[in-house]
Scaffold this motif. Structure first.
Motif, PDB file in Angstrom:
ATOM      1  N   LEU A 125       0.830  -1.200   0.000  1.00  0.00           N
ATOM      2  CA  LEU A 125       0.000   0.000   0.000  1.00  0.00           C
ATOM      3  C   LEU A 125       0.868   1.254   0.000  1.00  0.00           C
ATOM      4  CD1 LEU A 125      -2.599  -1.299   2.583  1.00  0.00           C
ATOM      5  CD2 LEU A 125      -2.996  -0.934   0.135  1.00  0.00           C
ATOM      6  N   ARG A 126       0.182   2.371  -0.147  1.00  0.00           N
ATOM      7  CA  ARG A 126       0.860   3.652  -0.300  1.00  0.00           C
ATOM      8  C   ARG A 126       1.901   3.951   0.792  1.00  0.00           C
ATOM      9  NH1 ARG A 126      -2.244   9.098  -2.015  1.00  0.00           N
ATOM     10  NH2 ARG A 126      -0.402  10.386  -2.317  1.00  0.00           N
ATOM     11  N   HIS A 127       1.587   3.558   2.027  1.00  0.00           N
ATOM     12  CA  HIS A 127       2.514   3.906   3.118  1.00  0.00           C
ATOM     13  C   HIS A 127       3.844   3.159   3.041  1.00  0.00           C
ATOM     14  CE1 HIS A 127       1.510   0.207   5.293  1.00  0.00           C
ATOM     15  NE2 HIS A 127       0.233   0.510   5.151  1.00  0.00           N
ATOM     16  N   ASP A 128       3.934   2.114   2.188  1.00  0.00           N
ATOM     17  CA  ASP A 128       5.207   1.406   2.018  1.00  0.00           C
ATOM     18  C   ASP A 128       5.966   1.848   0.765  1.00  0.00           C
ATOM     19  OD1 ASP A 128       5.451  -0.216   4.283  1.00  0.00           O
ATOM     20  OD2 ASP A 128       4.012  -1.664   3.478  1.00  0.00           O
ATOM     21  N   GLU A 129       5.441   2.837   0.036  1.00  0.00           N
ATOM     22  CA  GLU A 129       6.109   3.286  -1.195  1.00  0.00           C
ATOM     23  C   GLU A 129       7.549   3.700  -0.893  1.00  0.00           C
ATOM     24  OE1 GLU A 129       3.772   6.347  -3.038  1.00  0.00           O
ATOM     25  OE2 GLU A 129       2.132   4.982  -3.477  1.00  0.00           O
ATOM     26  N   SER A 176       9.986   1.736  -0.086  1.00  0.00           N
ATOM     27  CA  SER A 176      10.712   0.826   0.802  1.00  0.00           C
ATOM     28  C   SER A 176      11.458  -0.250   0.014  1.00  0.00           C
ATOM     29  CB  SER A 176       9.758   0.179   1.805  1.00  0.00           C
ATOM     30  OG  SER A 176       8.743  -0.551   1.134  1.00  0.00           O
ATOM     31  N   SER A 222       3.195   0.109  -5.134  1.00  0.00           N
ATOM     32  CA  SER A 222       1.987   0.096  -4.312  1.00  0.00           C
ATOM     33  C   SER A 222       0.798  -0.045  -5.261  1.00  0.00           C
ATOM     34  CB  SER A 222       1.868   1.398  -3.524  1.00  0.00           C
ATOM     35  OG  SER A 222       1.590   2.470  -4.418  1.00  0.00           O
ATOM     36  N   ARG A 230      -1.585   2.020  -5.423  1.00  0.00           N
ATOM     37  CA  ARG A 230      -1.782   3.371  -5.967  1.00  0.00           C
ATOM     38  C   ARG A 230      -0.890   3.593  -7.196  1.00  0.00           C
ATOM     39  NH1 ARG A 230       0.290   8.478  -6.175  1.00  0.00           N
ATOM     40  NH2 ARG A 230       2.286   7.729  -5.403  1.00  0.00           N
ATOM     41  N   LYS A 251      -7.877  -3.549   0.797  1.00  0.00           N
ATOM     42  CA  LYS A 251      -7.225  -2.229   0.752  1.00  0.00           C
ATOM     43  C   LYS A 251      -6.457  -2.051  -0.550  1.00  0.00           C
ATOM     44  CE  LYS A 251      -6.904  -1.476   5.725  1.00  0.00           C
ATOM     45  NZ  LYS A 251      -6.073  -1.613   6.915  1.00  0.00           N
ATOM     46  N   GLU A 310      -7.386   0.999  -3.086  1.00  0.00           N
ATOM     47  CA  GLU A 310      -6.346   1.985  -3.419  1.00  0.00           C
ATOM     48  C   GLU A 310      -6.046   1.957  -4.925  1.00  0.00           C
ATOM     49  OE1 GLU A 310      -2.950   2.581  -0.495  1.00  0.00           O
ATOM     50  OE2 GLU A 310      -1.802   2.124  -2.294  1.00  0.00           O
TER      51      GLU A 310
END
Ligand SMILES: [Zn+2]
Length: 238
Positions: A174-178, A180, A185, A187, A214, A218
């Motif tokens: 998901l976006r919060h791991d972009e 890494s 993601s 998104r 999710k 997304e």
């Protein structure tokens, strides 16, 4: 053209799952595209192993090819096949356990290569990923399919050209791991498919640790239309 999902877990198979692998059929030609662990077993629910016209492998990370070891044994000792074409980036042949020639006939492919397999035309594009990794566009007479393989955000589906009826794109997290890891993601996958004007988007290479609902939400938000989540044995007609 028909796409069948044989495995869609990202990086390693989740419980009861299988890593990346797909069956692409069209105009009488059958290609096994990526061969992650678990996909050899699932492939046989759809076609016999002697019906595989060619294997195409995107890169040397084992979640995309490990099951060709078992396929080699099946071809050599059980189906008595030889010269089974395997298309892959140079170097992948050297990481297999056995010397697979002459059962397999290896063809090294690279960025911008174009090859014909039966009734299909394949065009490769190098993605943004660790080892040489090749996305592929597959065309039959009147249908076009695109597969991202594994990639980070510095490569786009637009590199596969326009008029793709269906795109199968990795969406590992998901976006919060972009940022890494060199993966997309949901998104980023949705954005890439929208910019490439893909007709339909199927998300795959789903990490077993990430909530698929999710991922789907997304991805759809970025694509601007509903997206589908790959699942084992799902079939898509193009
Ligand atoms: Zn992978």
């Amino acid at each position: 053209m028909k796409l069948t999902i044989l495995g869609c877990s990202g990086s390693y198979p989740g419980p009861g799952g299988a890593a990346s692998g797909y069956l692409v059929e069209g105009d009488g030609t059958r290609i096994w595209l990526d061969a992650g662990s678990g996909t050899l077993a699932n492939l046989q629910r759809h076609i016999g192993l002697d019906a595989v016209d060619a294997v195409v492998l995107s890169h040397e990370h084992p979640d995309h090819w490990a099951d060709i070891e078992g396929f080699h044994i099946a071809c050599k000792y059980f189906n008595k096949r030889s010269g089974v074409p395997v298309y892959a980036p140079a170097g992948l042949r050297d990481v297999t356990h056995d010397d697979t020639e002459p059962t397999f006939e290896w063809h090294a492919v690279t960025d911008h290569d174009s090859v014909e397999i039966g009734a299909m035309r394949l065009n490769f594009s190098r993605t943004d990923h660790g080892p040489e990794t090749l996305a592929v566009r597959i065309d039959t007479r009147d249908r076009s399919f695109g597969y991202s393989a594994d990639t980070g955000p510095r490569w786009s589906l637009e590199a596969l050209g326009s008029s793709l009826d269906l795109v199968l794109c990795e969406a590992s997290f998901l976006r919060h791991d972009e940022g890494s890891l060199q993966h997309l993601s949901a998104r980023q996958a949705g954005t890439s498919a929208r910019e490439a004007r893909a007709g339909r988007l199927v998300l795959t290479h789903l990490w077993p640790t990430v909530d698929p609902a999710k991922i789907q939400a997304e991805g759809a938000d970025a694509f601007g239309a509903p997206v589908e989540l790959a699942a084992i044995d799902k079939e898509y007609s193009l």
